[in-house]
Design a protein around this motif. Structure first.
Motif, PDB file in Angstrom:
ATOM      1  N   GLU A  75       0.846  -1.191   0.000  1.00 15.34           N
ATOM      2  CA  GLU A  75       0.000   0.000   0.000  1.00 15.34           C
ATOM      3  C   GLU A  75       0.881   1.239   0.000  1.00 15.34           C
ATOM      4  N   CYS A  78       0.045   4.759   2.797  1.00 13.06           N
ATOM      5  CA  CYS A  78      -0.827   3.950   3.661  1.00 13.06           C
ATOM      6  C   CYS A  78      -1.560   4.748   4.725  1.00 13.06           C
ATOM      7  N   THR A  80      -3.020   5.924   7.999  1.00 14.72           N
ATOM      8  CA  THR A  80      -3.293   5.278   9.293  1.00 14.72           C
ATOM      9  C   THR A  80      -3.698   3.823   9.152  1.00 14.72           C
ATOM     10  N   GLY A  81      -3.702   3.298   7.935  1.00 15.40           N
ATOM     11  CA  GLY A  81      -4.133   1.915   7.727  1.00 15.40           C
ATOM     12  C   GLY A  81      -5.639   1.778   7.600  1.00 15.40           C
ATOM     13  N   PHE A  84      -7.152  -1.430   5.885  1.00 14.43           N
ATOM     14  CA  PHE A  84      -6.951  -2.767   6.431  1.00 14.43           C
ATOM     15  C   PHE A  84      -8.272  -3.518   6.620  1.00 14.43           C
ATOM     16  N   CYS A  95       3.703  -1.532   3.890  1.00  9.31           N
ATOM     17  CA  CYS A  95       3.186  -0.167   3.791  1.00  9.31           C
ATOM     18  C   CYS A  95       4.305   0.835   3.521  1.00  9.31           C
ATOM     19  N   GLU A 103       3.377   5.765  11.451  1.00  7.06           N
ATOM     20  CA  GLU A 103       3.663   4.375  11.806  1.00  7.06           C
ATOM     21  C   GLU A 103       2.932   3.927  13.069  1.00  7.06           C
ATOM     22  N   LEU A 106      -0.538   3.209  12.242  1.00  5.17           N
ATOM     23  CA  LEU A 106      -0.570   2.023  11.397  1.00  5.17           C
ATOM     24  C   LEU A 106      -0.495   0.750  12.239  1.00  5.17           C
ATOM     25  N   SER A 109      -3.825   0.091  13.778  1.00  4.51           N
ATOM     26  CA  SER A 109      -4.756  -0.501  12.816  1.00  4.51           C
ATOM     27  C   SER A 109      -4.455  -1.977  12.607  1.00  4.51           C
ATOM     28  N   ASP A 110      -3.185  -2.324  12.624  1.00  2.00           N
ATOM     29  CA  ASP A 110      -2.790  -3.722  12.483  1.00  2.00           C
ATOM     30  C   ASP A 110      -3.307  -4.541  13.661  1.00  2.00           C
ATOM     31  N   LEU A 118       0.687  -7.153   8.986  1.00  2.00           N
ATOM     32  CA  LEU A 118       1.553  -6.061   8.556  1.00  2.00           C
ATOM     33  C   LEU A 118       3.001  -6.542   8.580  1.00  2.00           C
ATOM     34  N   PHE A 121       6.831  -1.445   7.634  1.00  2.00           N
ATOM     35  CA  PHE A 121       6.542  -0.068   7.249  1.00  2.00           C
ATOM     36  C   PHE A 121       7.815   0.532   6.677  1.00  2.00           C
TER      37      PHE A 121
END
Length: 243
Positions: A75, A78, A80-81, A84, A95, A103, A106, A109-110, A118, A121
């Protein structure tokens, strides 16, 4: 009308002159890059509600491009994700974003999307993703990102490079409104301010033209509408291109 637009745009440029000066001396970007992810963490909730149906319909096609070992997604931009939630179970995601302050959001969000793994990054721009090996990715995703890159054609060239043969680039991007309408008029007038407060976003790009010129073996592109960002964004392109 062209003269009126020029005059009003010049007024906007004068109003944002203090920000232009901060940008010139290198103070605006560091401050904004720390602040912007906090804004996007809230804004993307609304964006996903408005664009959720479009995202689901598009991303339901992602498994069609999985390799025998599973689906790998890159992605670009990316944030904030926010995507997902719409990715298929078991996919592995790399990402890329030029802003390192995303990050932490992110990773959150993972954590909230257990069906996605994920992988890593990478802090990089879409124009230079040399950390990603050529032909190593099944699917590349961009949503509302190409509006803010410096060179769309170079980003698309990098995307094609990292895709494996038969892989696909999935996109949802807003584009400039029709030239004859008032929305187009105000998009051009407000662009000098919008680029600063929209993280480099351009309201006046015609990204569909760039995609049509890119070297995809197959391009599936359609236009849709959804009013976003104080109704300044209305027209979007949605689809995927196959390498």
């Amino acid at each position: 009308m062209a003269l009126v637009r020029f005059v009003l745009r010049s007024v906007v440029e004068i109003l944002v002159l203090p920000v232009t000066i901060l940008q010139y001396i290198g103070m605006w970007d560091p401050l904004y890059k720390r602040f912007f992810p906090h804004v996007m963490s809230r804004v993307t909730v609304t964006l996903n509600k408005k664009m959720g149906k479009v995202k689901k319909e598009l991303f339901d096609k992602l498994p069609d491009f999985a390799s025998s070992s599973g689906l790998t997604i890159l992605e670009v931009g990316c944030g904030t994700g926010a995507n997902f939630h719409f990715y298929p179970w078991g996919c592995k995601v790399t990402c890329v974003d030029p802003n390192p302050n995303f990050e932490g959001f992110l990773r959150q969000s993972d954590t909230e999307n257990k069906h996605v793994k994920l992988e890593t990054f990478i802090q990089a721009s879409g124009e230079d993703m040399h950390q990603v090996a050529s032909g190593s990715i099944d699917v590349v995703v961009c949503t509302l990102v190409l509006c803010s890159v410096r060179n769309i054609d170079l980003v698309l060239k990098e995307i094609i490079r990292v895709l494996r043969p038969g892989g696909a680039f999935f996109f949802i991007e807003h584009v400039v409104a029709e030239k004859t309408g008032w929305l187009n008029f105000f998009q051009h007038v407000l662009q000098p301010a919008w680029r600063y407060f929209g993280d480099g976003c351009s309201l006046t790009k015609d990204t569909g033209t760039n995609l049509e010129k890119a070297k995809f073996s197959e391009l599936n592109l359609k236009y849709t509408t959804e009013r976003l960002a104080f109704n300044l964004i209305h027209d979007h392109i949605v689809g995927y291109g196959v390498k």
